[in-house]
Design a protein around this motif. Structure first.
Motif, PDB file in Angstrom:
ATOM      1  N   ILE A  10      36.632  46.059  43.340  1.00 44.70           N
ATOM      2  CA  ILE A  10      35.687  46.593  42.611  1.00 44.70           C
ATOM      3  C   ILE A  10      35.237  47.896  42.782  1.00 44.70           C
ATOM      4  CG2 ILE A  10      34.730  44.333  41.713  1.00 44.70           C
ATOM      5  CD1 ILE A  10      32.769  44.460  44.190  1.00 44.70           C
ATOM      6  N   LYS A  11      34.681  48.586  41.826  1.00 46.15           N
ATOM      7  CA  LYS A  11      34.085  49.959  41.704  1.00 46.15           C
ATOM      8  C   LYS A  11      35.174  50.912  42.447  1.00 46.15           C
ATOM      9  CE  LYS A  11      29.296  48.565  42.237  1.00 46.15           C
ATOM     10  NZ  LYS A  11      28.373  48.043  42.961  1.00 46.15           N
ATOM     11  N   GLY A  12      36.429  50.528  42.186  1.00 45.14           N
ATOM     12  CA  GLY A  12      37.518  51.464  42.372  1.00 45.14           C
ATOM     13  C   GLY A  12      38.040  51.236  43.770  1.00 45.14           C
ATOM     14  N   LYS A  13      37.506  50.497  44.342  1.00 45.56           N
ATOM     15  CA  LYS A  13      37.840  50.052  46.012  1.00 45.56           C
ATOM     16  C   LYS A  13      39.003  49.321  45.914  1.00 45.56           C
ATOM     17  CE  LYS A  13      35.613  49.568  49.690  1.00 45.56           C
ATOM     18  NZ  LYS A  13      34.863  48.860  50.603  1.00 45.56           N
ATOM     19  N   ASP A  19      42.506  41.099  37.385  1.00 47.61           N
ATOM     20  CA  ASP A  19      41.032  40.905  37.618  1.00 47.61           C
ATOM     21  C   ASP A  19      40.718  39.891  37.454  1.00 47.61           C
ATOM     22  OD1 ASP A  19      40.042  43.689  37.108  1.00 47.61           O
ATOM     23  OD2 ASP A  19      41.192  44.038  35.264  1.00 47.61           O
TER      24      ASP A  19
END
Ligand SMILES: C[S@@+](CC[C@H](N)C(=O)[O-])C[C@H]1O[C@@H](n2cnc3c(N)ncnc32)[C@H](O)[C@@H]1O
Length: 236
Positions: free
Chosen positions: A39-42, A64
């Motif tokens: 999540i959030k690009g991590k 996802d």
């Protein structure tokens, strides 16, 4: 063309060396390495764990799986993920899906595999077992999970706080997963039962930043990561 196989690979709880020899072989032989998107690009947990093992030539597929409880949203995500995996398998390529901990233990892979099987029952799916969080946490604590005739209850605490008293009545060992957001509700119950001395929280077990909270008598609240597990030895 022959269909590719989908492998569900348990990659262990954090330390990359906890993957099995078989899991590592399947992972490195796969044409495509899949994992839950972070999540959030991590990078997600499984993706981080397998990073040292993935080969340069291997394609990756981040799928996802939203962190929600709404069944419609979840079903849509499983359908979409299964479709993406199917497109690869159709090309005769193998897909290794990396799963944090053990693949059969409260894992997203189960839904992905079920959905794929529903739509494409001809697909071969193989599962490689591995190290789950209760096993890793008790190993770190240097305690057995269970011995002799002890009864063990494992609860996903977030959804089952109401079952805790019954579990404490029945079992000698109780393990709570998904405990972080309900820890404050659980602590008074453990206090009333007098088991706080024999309870441990382990956060991010086998990660470099792993943390043990032992003897919880003075810890009525704890700010914990989602990756935290509580182990209660109900009997002294
Ligand atoms: C969706 S379940 C996945 C369980 C995982 N498949 C396993 O085999 O342990 C997520 C819960 O497992 C526990 N968990 C998973 N990995 C953990 C870790 N490295 N440290 C502590 N708890 C962990 C936590 O309670 C977390 O909320």
């Amino acid at each position: 063309m022959q269909l590719g196989t989908l492998y569900g690979i348990s990659v262990g709880t954090g330390d990359p060396e906890l993957i099995t020899v078989k899991g590592l072989r399947y992972l490195q032989q796969a044409d495509v390495v899949a994992f839950p998107a972070g999540i959030k690009g991590k990078a997600g947990m499984a993706e981080q764990i397998i990073a040292p093992w993935v080969q340069n030539q291997q394609a990756t597929l981040a799928l996802d799986f939203p962190y929600v409880q709404d069944n419609v949203t979840l079903t849509q995500a499983w359908e979409k993920a299964a479709e993406r995996v199917w497109r690869v398998l159709q090309q005769g390529k193998t897909v290794a899906f990396a799963c944090e901990g053990d693949v059969s233990f409260y894992s997203t892979f189960t839904y992905l595999a079920q959905t794929l099987h529903q739509h494409h029952p001809q697909v071969k799916i193989e599962i490689v077992p591995g190290v789950s969080s209760p096993a890793a946490a008790t190993a770190l604590l240097g305690i057995p999970l269970t011995v002799q005739k002890q009864r063990l209850v494992i609860l996903p605490a977030l959804y089952t706080v109401h079952d805790l008293e019954r579990a404490l009545d029945w079992a000698e060992v109780v393990v709570l997963l998904k405990v972080a957001s309900v820890y404050d509700q659980i602590w008074p119950i453990l206090q009333k039962r007098g088991v706080l001395e024999r309870s441990w929280v382990v956060e991010r077990v086998t990660w470099p930043e792993q943390q043990i909270y032992a003897d919880l008598q003075n810890s009525p609240t704890l700010k914990l990561s989602y990756f935290s597990i509580l182990i209660i030895h109900v009997q002294p």
